[in-house]
Design an enzyme around this catalytic site. Structure first.
Site, PDB file in Angstrom:
ATOM      1  N   SER A 170       0.827  -1.214   0.000  1.00  0.00           N
ATOM      2  CA  SER A 170       0.000   0.000   0.000  1.00  0.00           C
ATOM      3  C   SER A 170       0.854   1.255   0.000  1.00  0.00           C
ATOM      4  O   SER A 170       1.896   1.303   0.634  1.00  0.00           O
ATOM      5  CB  SER A 170      -0.929   0.037   1.205  1.00  0.00           C
ATOM      6  OG  SER A 170      -1.680   1.238   1.179  1.00  0.00           O
ATOM      7  N   LYS A 218      -4.603  -6.642   3.570  1.00  0.00           N
ATOM      8  CA  LYS A 218      -4.554  -5.544   2.592  1.00  0.00           C
ATOM      9  C   LYS A 218      -5.957  -5.242   2.057  1.00  0.00           C
ATOM     10  O   LYS A 218      -6.321  -4.084   1.834  1.00  0.00           O
ATOM     11  CB  LYS A 218      -3.610  -5.916   1.439  1.00  0.00           C
ATOM     12  CG  LYS A 218      -3.595  -4.915   0.266  1.00  0.00           C
ATOM     13  CD  LYS A 218      -3.157  -3.522   0.702  1.00  0.00           C
ATOM     14  CE  LYS A 218      -2.803  -2.589  -0.426  1.00  0.00           C
ATOM     15  NZ  LYS A 218      -3.765  -2.340  -1.444  1.00  0.00           N
ATOM     16  N   HIS A 263      -7.686  -3.290   4.696  1.00  0.00           N
ATOM     17  CA  HIS A 263      -7.062  -1.953   4.651  1.00  0.00           C
ATOM     18  C   HIS A 263      -7.762  -1.117   3.577  1.00  0.00           C
ATOM     19  O   HIS A 263      -8.130   0.033   3.805  1.00  0.00           O
ATOM     20  CB  HIS A 263      -5.563  -2.096   4.348  1.00  0.00           C
ATOM     21  CG  HIS A 263      -4.895  -0.863   3.823  1.00  0.00           C
ATOM     22  ND1 HIS A 263      -5.108  -0.368   2.551  1.00  0.00           N
ATOM     23  CD2 HIS A 263      -4.010  -0.004   4.401  1.00  0.00           C
ATOM     24  CE1 HIS A 263      -4.404   0.727   2.367  1.00  0.00           C
ATOM     25  NE2 HIS A 263      -3.720   0.964   3.476  1.00  0.00           N
ATOM     26  N   ASN A 264      -7.981  -1.713   2.399  1.00  0.00           N
ATOM     27  CA  ASN A 264      -8.628  -0.990   1.301  1.00  0.00           C
ATOM     28  C   ASN A 264     -10.089  -0.689   1.624  1.00  0.00           C
ATOM     29  O   ASN A 264     -10.608   0.367   1.261  1.00  0.00           O
ATOM     30  CB  ASN A 264      -8.533  -1.783  -0.002  1.00  0.00           C
ATOM     31  CG  ASN A 264      -7.140  -1.738  -0.602  1.00  0.00           C
ATOM     32  OD1 ASN A 264      -6.160  -1.477   0.090  1.00  0.00           O
ATOM     33  ND2 ASN A 264      -7.036  -1.992  -1.882  1.00  0.00           N
ATOM     34  N   GLU A 306     -10.087   2.186   3.811  1.00  0.00           N
ATOM     35  CA  GLU A 306      -9.758   3.328   2.932  1.00  0.00           C
ATOM     36  C   GLU A 306     -11.030   3.841   2.231  1.00  0.00           C
ATOM     37  O   GLU A 306     -11.253   5.047   2.153  1.00  0.00           O
ATOM     38  CB  GLU A 306      -8.730   2.850   1.905  1.00  0.00           C
ATOM     39  CG  GLU A 306      -8.189   3.868   0.951  1.00  0.00           C
ATOM     40  CD  GLU A 306      -7.248   3.195  -0.054  1.00  0.00           C
ATOM     41  OE1 GLU A 306      -7.498   3.325  -1.260  1.00  0.00           O
ATOM     42  OE2 GLU A 306      -6.273   2.533   0.365  1.00  0.00           O
TER      43      GLU A 306
END
Length: 486
Positions: free
Chosen positions: A133, A188, A191-192, A195
């Site tokens: 990232s 990940k 995480h996105n 986001e």
């Protein structure tokens, strides 16, 4: 051509691949690079020369590329997720030997990583699925790295990752061995998802300040720049402030006002929401951000809908409200921060649920640490999250950490004012509203779910538990109701 074998290889030289390769070379690790379209190889070699004669060596065919790397070979692949990854593995693995290692640095579905780890193990190869990232800038200067899979493979590349990752004073390189299987990709992915939630909440803050508060782009630039000096200090707030300050180079005015209001997406947000549903983890802030992207895509329909409702007397802003700008900016800041806590709480709970299901043993505080630098959601606020999990690794929800609980309570009046103001003005704030509903639902000892369960037992004999007695119960609701109507 390298005179001696290089330390590592990277295949797939789109923007992220090129930048990560140059980052690795700049940190002193000689690297071999390969791309199916050979012009990208030459372009990367040129960049390496221009950016300081970096030890980067290009290869036009897969065999010489693989053979140029020292054993046990480590090759990072950065190609489009799905079939291209399988194809690249097939091409490269035919020249690789037992003990060599493949690292997929793309946004891959975690189960594909687990399948590939098993498949290459049959060839004697090691495998890692590594979330990367930070976008192109992060890849070049220091991303946040989330490697999961073979621990042996991680140890083969740990020295490189520790130097290549973003470096944060007091908490170290933004990389850690995440865990087994597809855990790196899963982390990940979430995480996105976080986001998506963050970006939606910021967009709602912008909408309320612009549409209700009538702030100009200059005032928005100042407000966000100011926010970026306090509790909201983060990459996303910083770039938002920047965006409001950029003039259009093709016409008068500011560029942000000319950008079409349709948000694209690659799929990781959708996967996050699907996984939340699979695991029965409430993630309304992240889900609302996804719904907002879907609705933004219906631009033509929305243009027509606006005409229909205008003809019925409903304007874009329902009620023009006179507001104290200074007070509104402060209220929106507080609402944004409180909503953000809910979004991160949902993401962390989703990671914890998956970790329990798969036996990954993920450490949430350590994830907060490696997200503090390099990545898109990097924020000073992550320090607080790490401290919360340091205080209690088994914390049921970030909202009940004593520090966060206090902060939410201090901000809840402002949060409610902003949501009410938006509703009365006809401005949708699905992220802030659903975050507030999440908080209000989670903090209440008793919910109206007793009625829903009674309904389920009435029409489907699903049984129910009682608050005052143990066991499972069923009532002939229909019969009792029928008799009472006679």
């Amino acid at each position: 051509m390298a005179a001696t074998p290089t330390r590592i290889g990277l295949a797939g030289l789109a923007v992220m691949g090129q930048n990560l390769a140059l980052n690795i070379a700049e940190k002193g690790f000689p690297i071999s690079v390969y791309n199916r379209t050979t012009s990208k190889v030459d372009e990367t070699v040129e960049r390496a020369k221009k950016e300081g004669n970096l030890p980067l060596y290009g290869f036009h065919d897969p065999e010489s590329f693989v053979l140029s790397i020292q054993k046990p070979r480590v090759i990072i692949i950065l190609v489009k997720a799905g079939a291209p990854v399988d194809q690249t593995i097939k091409t490269l693995s035919s020249y690789m030997e037992k003990g060599d290692c493949i690292i997929d640095g793309g946004n891959e579905w975690y189960e594909n990583t687990e399948r590939r780890e098993k498949e290459v193990a049959e060839l004697g190869l090691l495998y890692l699925g590594m979330g990367v990232s930070g976008g192109e800038e992060g890849a070049r200067n220091g991303p946040s790295l989330m490697p999961g899979g073979s621990f042996e493979a991680y140890k083969n590349i740990e020295d490189i990752l520790l130097k290549v990752a973003a470096q944060v004073p007091d908490s170290g390189p933004c990389v850690t061995y995440i865990g087994k299987g597809g855990s790196g990709n899963f982390v990940k992915m979430v995480h996105n998802g976080i986001e998506y939630g963050d970006m939606q909440l910021i967009a709602e803050a912008y909408d309320v300040l612009k549409s209700v508060g009538k702030l100009s782009n200059d005032e928005l630039h100042q407000a966000f720049s100011e926010w970026n000096k306090g509790e909201l200090l983060s990459f996303l707030i910083e770039i938002t402030a920047d965006i409001f300050g950029i003039k259009d180079d093709k016409a008068d005015g500011y560029l942000v006002d000319k950008v079409l209001d349709k948000t694209g997406m690659k799929g990781t947000g959708k996967w996050t929401v699907q996984q939340a549903a699979e695991l029965s983890v409430a993630a309304p802030t992240i889900a609302s951000s996804l719904d907002s992207r879907f609705l933004s895509g219906l631009k033509d329909e929305r243009v027509q809908a606006a005409k229909v409702f205008k003809s019925c007397g409903v304007s874009d802003i329902l009620v023009e409200q006179s507001v104290d700008k200074k007070q509104l900016i402060d209220d929106v800041r507080k609402a944004l921060y409180a909503s953000k806590i809910c979004s991160y709480a949902q993401g962390m709970n989703l990671i914890r649920a998956k970790s329990a299901e798969k036996g990954w043993g993920l450490k949430l505080g350590e994830l907060a640490r490696i997200w503090k630098g390099g990545c898109i959601i990097r924020a000073i606020f992550l320090d607080r999250i790490k401290q919360a999990y340091d205080r209690n690794a088994d914390l049921a929800n970030l909202l009940v950490d004593e520090e966060f609980a206090k902060e939410v309570v201090e901000r809840q009046s402002a949060w409610r004012r902003v949501v009410c103001l938006a509703i009365n003005s006809g401005i949708s704030t699905p992220g802030m509203s659903s975050s507030l509903a999440y908080f209000d639902t989670y903090r209440r000892e008793r919910l109206p779910a007793n009625l829903v369960q009674a309904q389920r037992d009435y029409f489907g004999a699903h049984t129910y538990e009682r608050a005052d007695l143990s066991g499972s119960f069923h009532t002939e609701w229909f019969k009792i109701a029928k008799q009472s109507k006679i």
